[in-house]
Design a protein around this motif. Structure first.
Motif, short mmCIF file in Angstrom:
data_model
loop_
_atom_site.label_atom_id
_atom_site.label_comp_id
_atom_site.label_asym_id
_atom_site.label_seq_id
_atom_site.Cartn_x
_atom_site.Cartn_y
_atom_site.Cartn_z
N ALA A 1 -12.70 4.64 -69.62
CA ALA A 1 -13.51 4.20 -68.48
C ALA A 1 -13.25 5.09 -67.28
O ALA A 1 -14.16 5.50 -66.57
CB ALA A 1 -13.19 2.75 -68.13
N GLY A 2 -11.99 5.42 -67.08
CA GLY A 2 -11.64 6.33 -65.99
C GLY A 2 -12.23 7.70 -66.22
O GLY A 2 -12.74 8.33 -65.30
N CYS B 1 -15.25 -6.31 -68.77
CA CYS B 1 -16.32 -5.32 -68.60
C CYS B 1 -16.47 -4.92 -67.14
O CYS B 1 -16.68 -3.74 -66.83
CB CYS B 1 -17.63 -5.85 -69.17
SG CYS B 1 -17.73 -5.75 -70.97
N GLU B 2 -16.34 -5.86 -66.25
CA GLU B 2 -16.41 -5.54 -64.82
C GLU B 2 -15.30 -4.57 -64.44
O GLU B 2 -15.53 -3.59 -63.72
CB GLU B 2 -16.33 -6.81 -63.98
CG GLU B 2 -16.30 -6.56 -62.48
CD GLU B 2 -17.57 -5.93 -61.93
OE1 GLU B 2 -17.51 -5.37 -60.82
OE2 GLU B 2 -18.62 -5.99 -62.57
N ILE C 1 -3.83 5.53 -78.93
CA ILE C 1 -5.18 5.10 -78.56
C ILE C 1 -6.20 5.53 -79.60
O ILE C 1 -6.26 6.68 -80.01
CB ILE C 1 -5.56 5.69 -77.19
CG1 ILE C 1 -4.60 5.14 -76.15
CG2 ILE C 1 -7.01 5.38 -76.84
CD1 ILE C 1 -4.72 5.82 -74.82
N ASP C 2 -7.03 4.57 -80.01
CA ASP C 2 -8.18 4.85 -80.86
C ASP C 2 -9.35 5.13 -79.92
O ASP C 2 -9.99 4.22 -79.40
CB ASP C 2 -8.47 3.65 -81.77
CG ASP C 2 -9.68 3.85 -82.66
OD1 ASP C 2 -10.48 4.79 -82.43
OD2 ASP C 2 -9.83 3.05 -83.60
N VAL C 3 -9.59 6.40 -79.65
CA VAL C 3 -10.60 6.80 -78.67
C VAL C 3 -11.98 6.30 -79.06
O VAL C 3 -12.74 5.82 -78.21
CB VAL C 3 -10.60 8.33 -78.46
CG1 VAL C 3 -11.73 8.75 -77.54
CG2 VAL C 3 -9.26 8.79 -77.92
N ASN C 4 -12.32 6.36 -80.34
CA ASN C 4 -13.64 5.90 -80.76
C ASN C 4 -13.83 4.42 -80.50
O ASN C 4 -14.91 3.98 -80.08
CB ASN C 4 -13.88 6.24 -82.24
CG ASN C 4 -14.02 7.73 -82.44
OD1 ASN C 4 -14.61 8.43 -81.62
ND2 ASN C 4 -13.46 8.23 -83.52
N ARG C 5 -12.78 3.62 -80.71
CA ARG C 5 -12.86 2.18 -80.42
C ARG C 5 -13.04 1.97 -78.91
O ARG C 5 -13.85 1.15 -78.48
CB ARG C 5 -11.61 1.46 -80.90
CG ARG C 5 -11.62 -0.01 -80.57
CD ARG C 5 -10.43 -0.75 -81.19
NE ARG C 5 -10.51 -2.15 -80.86
CZ ARG C 5 -9.69 -2.75 -80.00
NH1 ARG C 5 -8.69 -2.09 -79.43
NH2 ARG C 5 -9.83 -4.03 -79.73
N ALA C 6 -12.27 2.72 -78.13
CA ALA C 6 -12.38 2.59 -76.67
C ALA C 6 -13.79 2.93 -76.20
O ALA C 6 -14.36 2.23 -75.36
CB ALA C 6 -11.35 3.49 -75.99
N ILE C 7 -14.37 3.97 -76.77
CA ILE C 7 -15.74 4.34 -76.41
C ILE C 7 -16.71 3.23 -76.76
O ILE C 7 -17.59 2.88 -75.97
CB ILE C 7 -16.13 5.67 -77.09
CG1 ILE C 7 -15.32 6.82 -76.49
CG2 ILE C 7 -17.63 5.93 -76.96
CD1 ILE C 7 -15.43 8.12 -77.26
N GLU D 1 -18.97 1.45 -73.93
CA GLU D 1 -20.43 1.47 -74.03
C GLU D 1 -20.99 0.07 -74.21
O GLU D 1 -22.07 -0.24 -73.71
CB GLU D 1 -20.85 2.41 -75.16
CG GLU D 1 -20.61 3.87 -74.78
CD GLU D 1 -21.01 4.86 -75.85
OE1 GLU D 1 -21.15 4.46 -77.03
OE2 GLU D 1 -21.17 6.04 -75.50
N GLY D 2 -20.24 -0.79 -74.90
CA GLY D 2 -20.65 -2.19 -75.04
C GLY D 2 -20.66 -2.93 -73.72
O GLY D 2 -21.35 -3.94 -73.58
N CYS D 3 -19.90 -2.43 -72.76
CA CYS D 3 -19.88 -3.01 -71.42
C CYS D 3 -20.94 -2.39 -70.51
O CYS D 3 -20.99 -2.68 -69.33
CB CYS D 3 -18.49 -2.85 -70.80
SG CYS D 3 -17.26 -3.95 -71.51
#
Length: 119
Positions: free
Chosen positions: A23-24, A68-69, A91-97, A101-103
């Protein structure tokens, strides 16, 4: 400290980073220069709020509206300095993405945050 205890000690930071680092990284395109002057106390508070709001995500739950906020308002300069190679390895970068994106936030390709480069 044993490697298992060390791993558990870094889990909370990695948990926060899973959601907030990317997110950052993506907010690099959206942060105005005036907001780049956050104090250490403001950054610490952002990380605390993000961890509290997004903790269930670490346990496989979907992000709440509050999480999400936090993802949408997190400043890169508050999170990325903590992304060491050791933290990045957790960190699982793909999961974080997917979570970000879901947010409702776009994640720019090839952005960099600490030791993570978004694919």
């Amino acid at each position: 400290m044993s490697s298992m205890a060390n791993m558990k000690a870094t889990q909370p930071l990695a948990s926060l980073v899973i959601v907030l680092v990317v997110a950052g990284a993506m907010s690099i395109w959206e942060v105005k220069t005036a907001s780049a002057d956050l104090s250490a106390a403001q950054c610490k508070e952002e990380r605390r709020l993000g961890l509290n709001a997004c903790k269930p995500v670490v346990y496989g739950r979907p992000p709440s509206p509050q999480c999400c906020e936090r993802i949408r308002v997190t400043h890169m300069e508050c999170v990325c300095p903590d992304v060491t190679p050791k933290v990045a390895a957790l960190i699982d970068v793909n999961r974080a993405i997917r979570i970000i994106e879901g947010c409702g936030r776009r994640v720019p390709r090839h952005s960099k945050c600490g030791s993570i480069t978004v694919p």
